[in-house]
Design a protein around this motif. Structure first.
Motif, PDB file in Angstrom:
ATOM      1  N   SER A   1      -3.148  -0.228   2.618  1.00  0.00           N
ATOM      2  CA  SER A   1      -3.247   1.134   2.058  1.00  0.00           C
ATOM      3  C   SER A   1      -4.673   1.539   1.699  1.00  0.00           C
ATOM      4  O   SER A   1      -4.883   2.378   0.826  1.00  0.00           O
ATOM      5  CB  SER A   1      -2.321   1.284   0.841  1.00  0.00           C
TER       6      SER A   1
ATOM      7  N   TYR B   1      -6.654   3.719   3.013  1.00  0.00           N
ATOM      8  CA  TYR B   1      -6.429   4.785   3.983  1.00  0.00           C
ATOM      9  C   TYR B   1      -7.693   5.226   4.712  1.00  0.00           C
ATOM     10  O   TYR B   1      -7.627   5.688   5.845  1.00  0.00           O
ATOM     11  CB  TYR B   1      -5.820   6.008   3.288  1.00  0.00           C
TER      12      TYR B   1
ATOM     13  N   ASN C   1      -0.937   0.373   6.783  1.00  0.00           N
ATOM     14  CA  ASN C   1      -1.206   1.722   6.255  1.00  0.00           C
ATOM     15  C   ASN C   1      -2.686   2.092   6.273  1.00  0.00           C
ATOM     16  O   ASN C   1      -3.087   3.033   5.581  1.00  0.00           O
ATOM     17  CB  ASN C   1      -0.665   1.888   4.827  1.00  0.00           C
TER      18      ASN C   1
ATOM     19  N   ASN D   1       2.115   0.666  10.444  1.00  0.00           N
ATOM     20  CA  ASN D   1       1.831   2.026   9.958  1.00  0.00           C
ATOM     21  C   ASN D   1       0.340   2.353   9.887  1.00  0.00           C
ATOM     22  O   ASN D   1      -0.058   3.282   9.165  1.00  0.00           O
ATOM     23  CB  ASN D   1       2.472   2.271   8.588  1.00  0.00           C
TER      24      ASN D   1
END
Length: 300
Positions: free
Chosen positions: A79, A81, A102, A124
């Motif tokens: 994550s 990003y 992510n 992801n």
């Protein structure tokens, strides 16, 4: 306070500075602690053998990894990003689960030679397009490239296992499965909607539930695998499938194997004895114009 540059060689831990965007820890005995989520750039001590855990560092864009580092931990950069620029040195021999999950800004990455297994590594990471894999990689584990933008990938001939949902919902347009592969697990290629033809080599001994299901553009499927059963929902929802080859080793076709293959027109079975069918094996399929069987089996 946005950045810190130290003189000398202090020894300390920096933590709980959620607005700090830059810390120069190069060649210094400084540890990055928790709650540093605004860091954008992190040059790591060249003598360090471990990386700080950067889970949820949403502003981290760049990190330099020392050649003394040998492992990327579980969820190391999960994550992050905005993480875009990262080079993994050849000293890396293991990459943990969800290490780059992510990470939406990573587009290109090369996996070092010494890494043997990937698991949920890039799950992801939606903008990941280019991945270079090297011989020595043996397992592409569950969710490794789930929901990524990869269009083409070369699997080295050391890969033996493709895990559950390994490429599910990716943008794969083509893939050559090497003859080193023996296991293709459930939903491995589910919803890979841009692959038009696929060949499963005869080295494969296991293909599990739904491994090739809902592949929207799949028109031709050649299964040379050394398997005895077409597993549950194997090709379910492949509504563009026209031609399918079933190997001579097949003795049964399981429930919903070809359910929803509405354009299936040519089914080629090489079995010497007609395989047993479940009542739903071929439900909601097209009108099979050709059922080719070189052995003259009775399918009535």
């Amino acid at each position: 306070l946005e950045g810190i540059i130290f003189d000398g060689n202090p020894s300390c831990t920096i933590s709980n500075c959620p607005i700090l965007t830059f810390v120069d820890v190069t060649d210094k005995n400084i540890t990055i602690g928790a709650n540093m989520s605004s860091l954008r750039y992190m040059p790591v001590d060249s003598l360090s053998t471990e990386l700080p855990l950067c889970t949820d560092y949403h502003n981290l864009r760049n990190i330099e990894i020392s050649e003394n580092v040998t492992a990327i931990k579980d969820s190391q950069f999960q994550s992050c990003y905005k993480l875009k620029n990262i080079v993994l040195p050849e000293t890396i021999t293991s990459i943990g689960n969800n290490a780059f999950a992510n990470c939406d800004s990573i587009v290109d990455i090369t996996i070092p030679n010494g890494v043997a297994e990937l698991n949920s590594t890039f799950s992801n990471a939606r903008n990941l397009e280019n991945v270079t894999l090297h011989p020595g990689l043996e397992t592409i584990g569950s969710n490794t490239f789930y929901n990524t933008s990869i269009k083409h990938i070369n699997l080295p001939d050391t890969v033996t296992t493709i895990g559950s949902s390994a490429f599910e919902k990716s943008n794969l347009q083509s893939i050559d499965i090497p003859k080193s592969v023996t296991d293709i697990n459930d939903y491995a290629f589910k919803s890979c909607n841009y692959i038009s033809n696929l060949t499963i080599p005869d080295t494969v001994t296991t293909i599990v539930t739904g491994a090739l299901s809902s592949m929207g553009d799949l028109g031709e499927l050649l299964i040379h695998a050394n398997i005895t059963s077409i597993s549950d929902s194997l090709c379910s929802g492949c509504d563009s499938l026209i031609t399918c080859l079933i190997p001579s080793t097949i003795t049964s076709i399981s429930a919903n194997a070809f359910n929803g293959c509405t354009k299936l027109n040519k089914l080629v079975c090489l079995a010497t004895t007609a395989p047993t069918l479940d009542s739903t094996s071929c439900s909601e399929i097209g009108s099979i114009g050709t059922l080719y069987d070189p052995h003259g089996c009775d399918y009535s």
